[in-house]
Motif scaffolding. Structure first.
Motif, PDB file in Angstrom:
ATOM      1  N   MET A  99      30.724  15.162 -15.507  1.00 58.57           N
ATOM      2  CA  MET A  99      29.654  14.216 -15.127  1.00 58.57           C
ATOM      3  C   MET A  99      28.915  13.759 -16.384  1.00 58.57           C
ATOM      4  O   MET A  99      28.478  14.587 -17.189  1.00 58.57           O
ATOM      5  N   LEU A 101      18.478  13.441 -15.350  1.00 62.88           N
ATOM      6  CA  LEU A 101      19.509  14.232 -14.693  1.00 62.88           C
ATOM      7  C   LEU A 101      19.045  15.676 -14.553  1.00 62.88           C
ATOM      8  O   LEU A 101      18.650  16.311 -15.538  1.00 62.88           O
ATOM      9  N   GLN A 122      20.786  18.975 -13.598  1.00 64.50           N
ATOM     10  CA  GLN A 122      22.097  19.552 -13.309  1.00 64.50           C
ATOM     11  C   GLN A 122      21.994  20.729 -12.347  1.00 64.50           C
ATOM     12  O   GLN A 122      22.929  20.999 -11.591  1.00 64.50           O
ATOM     13  N   TRP A 157      20.045  12.814  -9.889  1.00 64.42           N
ATOM     14  CA  TRP A 157      19.500  11.929 -10.918  1.00 64.42           C
ATOM     15  C   TRP A 157      18.175  11.390 -10.380  1.00 64.42           C
ATOM     16  O   TRP A 157      17.915  11.444  -9.171  1.00 64.42           O
ATOM     17  N   ILE A 174      25.162   6.571 -14.426  1.00 60.95           N
ATOM     18  CA  ILE A 174      25.095   7.463 -13.264  1.00 60.95           C
ATOM     19  C   ILE A 174      26.427   7.317 -12.543  1.00 60.95           C
ATOM     20  O   ILE A 174      26.785   6.215 -12.114  1.00 60.95           O
ATOM     21  N   SER A 193      26.815  10.018  -6.650  1.00 60.42           N
ATOM     22  CA  SER A 193      25.714  10.846  -7.142  1.00 60.42           C
ATOM     23  C   SER A 193      24.490  10.669  -6.248  1.00 60.42           C
ATOM     24  O   SER A 193      24.248   9.591  -5.703  1.00 60.42           O
TER      25      SER A 193
END
Length: 402
Positions: free
Chosen positions: A1, A42, A44, A49, A301, A305
């Motif tokens: 990603m 972001l 994780q 996002w 992005i 997502s």
């Protein structure tokens, strides 16, 4: 990603967690840092996002092609596949377009405007019942009561059922420390409320009245779609209007000069409502799901997502509102805000929310021109998508007879 662009070494790392109740109390500096240094953010750990600038949030709200609502709109409930729902809020065009056109036939500005006297009666009844000689929980005794009672009238709930429905609506927003708002109490209440609405619709299809549910039975919506819309109106309209009024009471106490301006000139109250919405939007986060790669500010992005649109951060963006965006000022030149959404998903109940908020403040200020909030004793309401107060303790100052 793909990762967001590296944060400059001279700045500490920005950390934003919408589920953190401590951060929720004052997220403003984190939002500012995101806008200034990581406008494409972001996380994780939680796998999302976030966009925080007004221009980006507004554009994403309008872009239903790349930012889909069909996978959910709440971080904890996002699904990798489209959800099967009759709610407009969880549909993209063309399905959303069909639903909105049908609902709009019944949920008209005329029908909303006709509720003003009902709203005023509800507000006066609630204020009459308040004992101003002691500390008052303005949320539970006034602000949170208004929208549920008004919506019951709008939906044509018979008088003998309204208190039961009001209590069910309250239980729909039950928060559990472990499970948030996805808990047995809330889910049971939603099931009971949905069942009640379904039974009412069966009755009204045969014996329609002059109410919104009756009108919806004539639009071509299926029964499930009608129940889903009624539930959406109950869920969205009750929670957000109550929180909005709580924020208004708090902010006006913190700015007594502006409260005095409203007492002297009630015609300013609609502007005050808009400024509260901009400054402390009760629903600060909307979730979307990307259908393709989206590149903003040099950061991509990926498709599929989860993206959080921080509408309340957008409301404080200096790029849109100037260097004093972090100041509450009902006299500022009005500019567009995104607290009711934007584009095809602009809140269908916005006119009702504005009407309820205006009348509620008119009646409160006419009865009690000043008050003081016990902020330390008050209790916040917190979910990933709602900011506000569940209890707001105040001392209401009774005007001295002239």
């Amino acid at each position: 990603m793909p990762h967001a662009a590296a944060t400059p070494r001279s700045h500490p790392e920005v950390e934003y967690d919408p589920l953190d109740p401590v951060l929720d109390e004052a997220p403003y500096e984190v939002w500012r840092a995101m806008r200034d240094r990581q406008p494409v953010y972001l996380d994780q750990r939680r796998g999302f996002w976030a966009l925080s600038r007004y221009e980006d949030v507004a554009a994403a709200l309008k872009d239903t092609t790349r930012f889909s609502s069909a996978h959910g709109n709440v971080l904890e409930l996002m699904s990798p596949e489209p959800v099967d729902s009759g709610m407009m809020i969880l549909n993209d065009p063309p399905g959303h377009t069909r639903l909105r056109q049908l609902v709009s036939r019944a949920f008209t500005l005329r029908r909303t405007a006709a509720l003003e006297e009902d709203v005023r009666v509800v507000c006066r009844e609630l204020l009459d019942a308040i004992d101003a000689s002691s500390e008052v929980d303005l949320m539970q005794e006034y602000a949170a009561q208004i929208p549920s009672r008004v919506i019951s009238r709008l939906l044509g709930v018979p008088g003998e059922d309204r208190e039961r429905i009001r209590l069910l609506i309250d239980e729909c927003f039950h928060l559990d420390e472990e499970h948030g708002f996805v808990n047995d109490v809330a889910l049971t209440a939603m099931g009971e409320l949905g069942g009640y609405l379904d039974r009412r619709l069966r009755h009204l299809a045969e014996e329609p009245g002059d109410d919104l549910l009756s009108a919806l039975t004539q639009t071509g919506l299926t029964r499930r779609e009608t129940v889903d819309f009624a539930m959406l109106l109950v869920m969205a309209g009750t929670e957000t209007v109550g929180r909005l009024l709580g924020w208004a009471a708090l902010l006006l106490d913190e700015h007594p000069d502006q409260r005095a301006d409203l007492v002297a000139d009630p015609s300013l109250i609609p502007r005050a409502v808009e400024e509260v919405l901009r400054f402390e939007g009760p629903s600060p986060v909307q979730a979307r799901f990307t259908t393709e790669d989206v590149t903003l500010h040099g950061v991509t992005i990926p498709a599929r997502s989860v993206v959080l649109l921080l509408t309340s951060s957008a409301g404080r963006d200096e790029r849109q509102y100037g260097p004093d965006a972090g100041v509450f000022d009902l006299h500022r030149e009005p500019r567009h805000h995104v607290s009711f959404g934007y584009g095809v998903h602009f809140c269908l109940g916005a006119s009702l929310a504005r009407l309820e908020s205006r009348v509620a403040l008119e009646e409160l200020l006419a009865r009690f021109p000043t008050w003081s909030v016990d902020r330390d004793g008050s209790v916040r309401a917190h979910t990933s998508t709602v900011r506000g107060w569940s209890r707001l303790l105040v001392r209401l100052d009774t005007p001295t007879p002239s």
